[in-house]
Design a protein around this motif. Structure first.
Motif: not given
Lengths: 407, 127
Positions: B34-40, B73-92
């Protein structure tokens, strides 16, 4: 005196193939820089020139440039339809190769020049109008300018101007005509408001690489013989491309990061600038010519951007300004020690050579811009220069050609 | 109840997210570019001279359909694996799912979601 030399002939035939390859190479160089909805259209704006100008050249183009001069202004029609252009050499231009080989080699220059201009008006030009434009432009701009500079008895040729492989004839005429065309046709819809991202920079890198290689034929072949001048031209060509590519990399790095698009653009600009000088200057002079060329074109692009002018692929900044610098640099760095058939430049104690170069390039710029203004304004009235706003939004691949690049 | 998770994440975290999900027994998923943008807002790219802004960024969207009790449990797993701490990490995003039908067998509902070795058959790690 006019015996055919097989070595010379073989080299010029190979160079003919190398230079012809530069036009599809240019297609990819440009094609990669446009949005994906216009990539086929942009490739075709170069490719179709091979078809159209090949015919124009055989029918009338060659005769206008290299036919016996009418008052230094234009060649006469002696060679209409390649009449008398056969196996026997043309003693005036290339005494050791068949006349038809010389005419074929020159054709490849006449082809790439209008193709170069297409970068100015990609993504919006009406294809039908473009076809008419290139025929008119090749006949009324390229024909006279090439005759003035290269034709025996031509206006500037008689003054002793040096243009080894077409810095003025090809790059200055194309670059400044591009600037005028861009002003007349106007910007792409959304220019300056929406981001127009290059769709395929790898294509551009591929095109630039093939241009670099093809330029050995462009400049090396312009010696019209398999000799030391040709070898020197190839070395200066390669050296200038290298110096200019590196220089562009450093400029880009200083501003942000070493852009690949920038590096390959720099190499092409170096090739442009060395074109008029290749057979007359030393490899050390080629380094300077290349480095200065990159700086001039780099800041010319920034200037063009600051003026909000949509000369889309920077034909003026790269070819016009690069060619202008190369033409003047030839008047500085040319040396009879390199090429006894050439002349000494300003740095070798001959300031008048520099003045001849400057005079030539100024008049050629004025002529090319005026003629392009007249041709484009007339075509705008009669046929329309650009596609409809809706066709432009859809993209020229679909709207002009009914095709798409990727499914 | 069955739920659908749409996780829009950075392309470069997809492999980590996939591996982490596999470890907790999430077997089925599909992924869309997909292409898009959020707050960043966008990113800066380098052109011939200087830089320019691109506002539509490439991201991947991971789609997973699963039972209600596995969502957290799934959401927590995604969050910890996808998180870099920078703006633009995404949304669920999480949606309710009306019905699930496996085409090959015609199974419906929970049965259509079952795989061997999936999250409902594996022991909960560390728990």
């Amino acid at each position: 005196m006019t015996a055919i030399n097989s070595g010379d002939t073989a080299w010029v035939l190979i160079a003919t193939a190398l230079v012809l390859m530069m036009t599809p190479a240019l297609a990819f160089f440009y094609g990669g820089m446009v949005r994906k909805k216009n990539i086929l259209s942009t490739l075709n704006l170069s490719f179709i020139v091979m078809a159209v100008i090949s015919l124009q050249w055989v029918v009338i183009g060659y005769s206008l440039v290299f036919g016996p001069s009418i008052g230094g202004l234009i060649g006469n029609l002696n060679y209409l339809g390649f009449t008398g252009v056969g196996v026997a050499p043309n003693a005036t231009y290339a005494p050791t190769i068949p006349h038809v080989a010389y005419a074929a080699y020159q054709m490849t220059f006449a082809i790439i020049t209008p193709a170069l201009i297409s970068g100015a008006f990609v993504e919006r030009v009406r294809f039908k109008t473009f076809l008419v434009f290139i025929v008119l432009w090749a006949t009324f701009v390229y024909g006279p300018v090439a005759h003035w500079v290269w034709g025996e008895g031509g206006l500037f040729h008689s003054l002793g101007v040096l243009d080894f492989a077409g810095g003025t004839v090809v790059h200055v005429t194309a670059g400044f005509s591009a600037l005028m065309f861009a002003k007349v046709i106007g910007p792409r819809r959304g220019f300056g408001k929406v981001t127009m991202e290059p769709s395929n920079i790898p294509f551009t890198v591929l095109g630039a690489g093939l241009l670099w290689m093809g330029w050995f034929g462009f400049n090396g072949g312009s010696a019209l013989a398999a000799n030391g001048i040709a070898a020197n031209a190839i070395v200066t060509t390669n050296t200038a491309a290298a110096a200019s590519g590196l220089m562009w990399m450093f400029l880009s790095w200083r501003d942000s990061k070493p852009s690949v698009l920038g590096i390959v653009t720099g190499a092409v600009v170096g090739l442009v600038a060395i074109t008029p000088a290749a057979g007359y200057v030393t490899p050390m002079a080629a380094i300077l010519i290349g480095m200065v060329a990159a700086s001039i074109s780099y800041y010319a692009i920034k200037f063009r951007q600051a003026r909000q002018l949509d000369e889309s692929l920077d034909v003026w900044a790269c070819h016009g300004m690069g060619g202008l610098w190369g033409c003047l640099a030839t008047g500085l760095f040319a040396s009879k020690a390199v090429n006894p058939a050439g002349a000494d430049g300003l740095l070798y104690g001959n300031p008048s050579q520099f003045l001849v170069q400057a005079l030539t390039v100024v008049i050629v710029i004025a002529f090319a811009m005026t003629m392009t203004f007249i041709i484009t304004k007339a075509l705008h009235k009669v046929m329309g220069l650009r596609v409809s706003p809706n066709a432009e939004e859809v993209g020229l691949d679909i709207s002009e050609h009914g095709e798409r690049a990727y499914s | 109840m069955t739920k659908k998770i749409e996780a829009i994440i950075r392309e470069e975290t997809l492999n980590d997210v996939k591996d982490a999900l596999k470890k907790i027994g999430i077997v089925g998923m599909n992924v869309i570019d997909v292409r898009g943008h959020g707050r960043q807002g966008g990113i800066t790219l380098v052109g011939r001279t200087g830089t320019y802004q691109v506002d539509m960024l490439p991201r991947v969207q991971v789609n997973i359909v699963l039972s209600d009790n596995n969502v957290e449990r799934t959401v927590n797993t995604i969050c910890s694996a996808a998180k870099t701490g920078n703006i633009g990490d995404g949304i669920i995003f999480i949606y309710p799912v009306e019905e699930v039908i496996r085409i090959r067998t015609g199974e419906r509902g929970h049965a259509a979601l079952m795989y061997e070795g999936d999250i409902d058959t594996l022991p909960v790690a560390g728990g």
